[in-house]
Design an enzyme around this catalytic site. Sequence first.
Site, PDB file in Angstrom:
ATOM      1  N   LYS A 253     -30.269 -36.238  29.657  1.00  0.00           N
ATOM      2  CA  LYS A 253     -30.114 -36.898  31.226  1.00  0.00           C
ATOM      3  C   LYS A 253     -30.723 -38.224  30.829  1.00  0.00           C
ATOM      4  O   LYS A 253     -30.445 -39.118  31.862  1.00  0.00           O
ATOM      5  CB  LYS A 253     -31.648 -36.649  32.696  1.00  0.00           C
ATOM      6  CG  LYS A 253     -31.464 -35.046  32.934  1.00  0.00           C
ATOM      7  CD  LYS A 253     -31.954 -34.806  33.669  1.00  0.00           C
ATOM      8  CE  LYS A 253     -31.933 -33.217  34.511  1.00  0.00           C
ATOM      9  NZ  LYS A 253     -32.929 -33.035  35.958  1.00  0.00           N
TER      10      LYS A 253
ATOM     11  N   ASP B  35     -44.934 -81.688  36.736  1.00  0.00           N
ATOM     12  CA  ASP B  35     -44.868 -82.429  35.518  1.00  0.00           C
ATOM     13  C   ASP B  35     -44.443 -81.182  34.275  1.00  0.00           C
ATOM     14  O   ASP B  35     -43.980 -79.743  35.177  1.00  0.00           O
ATOM     15  CB  ASP B  35     -45.837 -83.020  35.114  1.00  0.00           C
ATOM     16  CG  ASP B  35     -47.706 -82.287  35.096  1.00  0.00           C
ATOM     17  OD1 ASP B  35     -46.997 -80.700  35.224  1.00  0.00           O
ATOM     18  OD2 ASP B  35     -48.502 -82.472  34.557  1.00  0.00           O
TER      19      ASP B  35
END
Lengths: 328, 328, 328
Positions: free
Chosen positions: B49, B306
């Site tokens: 799966k 900044d």
Amino acid sequence: MATIFKKIQMFENITKLTSRQFLQFSVRNYRHRRALMYVPGSDERKINKIASLNADCVALDCEDGVALNKKDEARDIIRKKLEHIIPTANGDIGVRVNSIESGLCEKDLEVCLSGTHLPHTVLLPKVENSDHLKWFSDRINKFIKTDQKVNLIIYIESAKAFINLSDICKTAFTLSECNKFTPTSLVFGSDDFCASIGATRTEDSTEILYARQKLVLCAKAFHLQAIDMVYIKYKDLEGLKRQCEEGMRMGYTGKQVIHPNQIETVQESFLPALATVEWAKGLLDAFEEHQATGKGAFNYRGSMIDMPTMKQAKNIIDIVKPVKKKST
Amino acid sequence: MATIFKKIQMFENITKLTSRQFLQFSVRNYRHRRALMYVPGSDERKINKIASLNADCVALDCEDGVALNKKDEARDIIRKKLEHIIPTANGDIGVRVNSIESGLCEKDLEVCLSGTHLPHTVLLPKVENSDHLKWFSDRINKFIKTDQKVNLIIYIESAKAFINLSDICKTAFTLSECNKFTPTSLVFGSDDFCASIGATRTEDSTEILYARQKLVLCAKAFHLQAIDMVYIKYKDLEGLKRQCEEGMRMGYTGKQVIHPNQIETVQESFLPALATVEWAKGLLDAFEEHQATGKGAFNYRGSMIDMPTMKQAKNIIDIVKPVKKKST
Amino acid sequence: MATIFKKIQMFENITKLTSRQFLQFSVRNYRHRRALMYVPGSDERKINKIASLNADCVALDCEDGVALNKKDEARDIIRKKLEHIIPTANGDIGVRVNSIESGLCEKDLEVCLSGTHLPHTVLLPKVENSDHLKWFSDRINKFIKTDQKVNLIIYIESAKAFINLSDICKTAFTLSECNKFTPTSLVFGSDDFCASIGATRTEDSTEILYARQKLVLCAKAFHLQAIDMVYIKYKDLEGLKRQCEEGMRMGYTGKQVIHPNQIETVQESFLPALATVEWAKGLLDAFEEHQATGKGAFNYRGSMIDMPTMKQAKNIIDIVKPVKKKST
């Protein structure tokens, strides 16, 4: 202001303590910087206001506060302004250069240290390993033409720097013995640090607690001052105060400041509360009396007190003492 | 699903950013594994799966997910299944071998690396010191018969490993230069770690905060991805989401998964929120405009911004970019 | 008391577990000290009550609990009292000497180790580096005239000590191989530590979380017991209990005690809760059954369980086992 006034009055009383033998410990060799305020080196108007800021420490910035195309201009302004600022400065005046890795640092040092008056302090960002300090040591010797020393404030702001933190501190002290600088502080550069590890800051900063506390511990192991992170919401003074107190509880004794209206809150917060000062003073009194009677551990206001608690009380008194000196 | 869809749409816009100069940094050399899902190597039904799981990374497990009397069977199944899975895999397919100290690791490596198709990645549990990596390096060279390299994911899950963490990372990089593996990630094995130090986990994991944050910091210092702990209450998706976000704030970019129904929550959580992506995008735009005007620090939505904050914004965009690539 | 009684009954059942193969791991080589109680060496009246305290470990104190002008008296009383206490002691009887840097330690060791009966344990405060242990090792060999060894409990209580913690532990083990002591525990000296870094303690101790968790991690990496900080508000048993549980969740297995009325709360707290013991017992049962069926990971009370969780359960049983032995 009333609170500050009350605190100042309190210090008047505290000076009585200085005669005591157990307060005669040598004062730690660092200047006490409660607020470390950045002013862009490229902004003359702001630099002219420094004296009125009344900040314990001001850093004339060549780094993040200055755009790439203004770096040369900032260096020249800083050199020129230092001539006027240094002779009359109340507090500590420093220059934050660009990081070594940026390639801009050498020129910053060359220009800013070439005037008649050296800054008191050089602030070196993004130190990541001991080689950075060796590089710095070479340049500082080359550019300072006299026998003077500058203070060095080291920025710790990356994962790598935290891995090498002990080694960085050790090297700083070894190199300082025969070179022209004296390491005095570590700064927690929290925003660059967060960028470096991909962390996202929340209001209570739990996500960076490890780094924030490791920095204090390492600073104190090497007798350096620990300066806490920036609080970027500069209009929220309540939040700022909360974060100041949080840092102070961890052992930080100062904080970076990015806006003038943060200075008073920071400098007031990094004084111990009146109640704390009063508690410490009372405890030291009680301890002295008690010690004379010959019993070791004793009970003060419902808690069992011994030597370590007494030392904590002395720490509190140590913080308020230099402020007292300034106010006379 | 609607949320994911909106996020995917968002990425369409984000691709416009790629032309910008400041996004041209080299991409970090690790695959982005948001979910690392374990599938027992002894369970063919679950292995079949895997393709439908849609997990970024699947580990075929020889270790804790396989009982002692099934180890041989698990190795044989893994070798056989890799032949089919690897050629068509969407994500990263790895094999978690047993720890070196268990005495089972050599056989795991010998069998699982003997097929035509190597797994992309070997996951090595309970690494405690640099000698473990030297052992691993020898064996990986011996069992890989071609010039191919596998990725190495290192599990840090004991007190001893945390003491040696820097040294482990350094050794991994040194050895990888001339051997057949590339270190890419550190996994925080929190349950084994708790057992190692006698800790008891609570929902908010405060009791292991030191270790959890030390791991991120060390990972990032060596440019490795940090993968967070397992959330064992696999039915509680709200709790899982909360813990994903907590880890993400610390700098983790992925999480171990023990049940298929955890995958979607984890992979969705480790995408930044739409608002955050939008904030980052807006900030980068504003920064670019602002930078052109020559002022350094600037104000964005009430906060002083900044360079570091700008880098954080770029980090956020970095995370969503590779997902965008997958969805085209 | 009812709670303790129920716990004791529980242990009766737990003894059935001892036959199981996975509980046959070798017992760690440390004595289990839940409460470490200080009694001033200068106070004969308090020393005479030690037997009635029923504490796992008692430290006859030469250090912070004894005023400077009483040090000689304390040493003499301790030597004299050890002759009576050791032959009939239920728990561990130790002597806390003064720190090496104080200049008082050598005399403490000389006098307190000169009687017919050695203390079980020496508690060494303010260890800061490996040189301190070398100093200690020399003196302990000199003052112990027989082939006996004492246990060594190491106090970690300064920033410097935390920087050197790994090295301190390593050196302790290396030296112990051919000298007359065996390192068994690390103590978190939180109050001296706070004084050392200038931290201020709050009720939840978040401000020293880094140090508190680093100590546990390092202790466990070297197979030492980690003993948690003092709770100084000795009248607040609820607060004490909360802090005990907090430390226990981090991996601490004992706690310093400064007042006799703290002992019962501490020793009871450092037993796992009945529900936890029952959970652990149930899990170990379920695991054994499950293991036989050949599947690795399994589901127990809604959580996916594997080897690490099983080891945590075993840790819990390990803690209650030695208590069981005492109660028979």
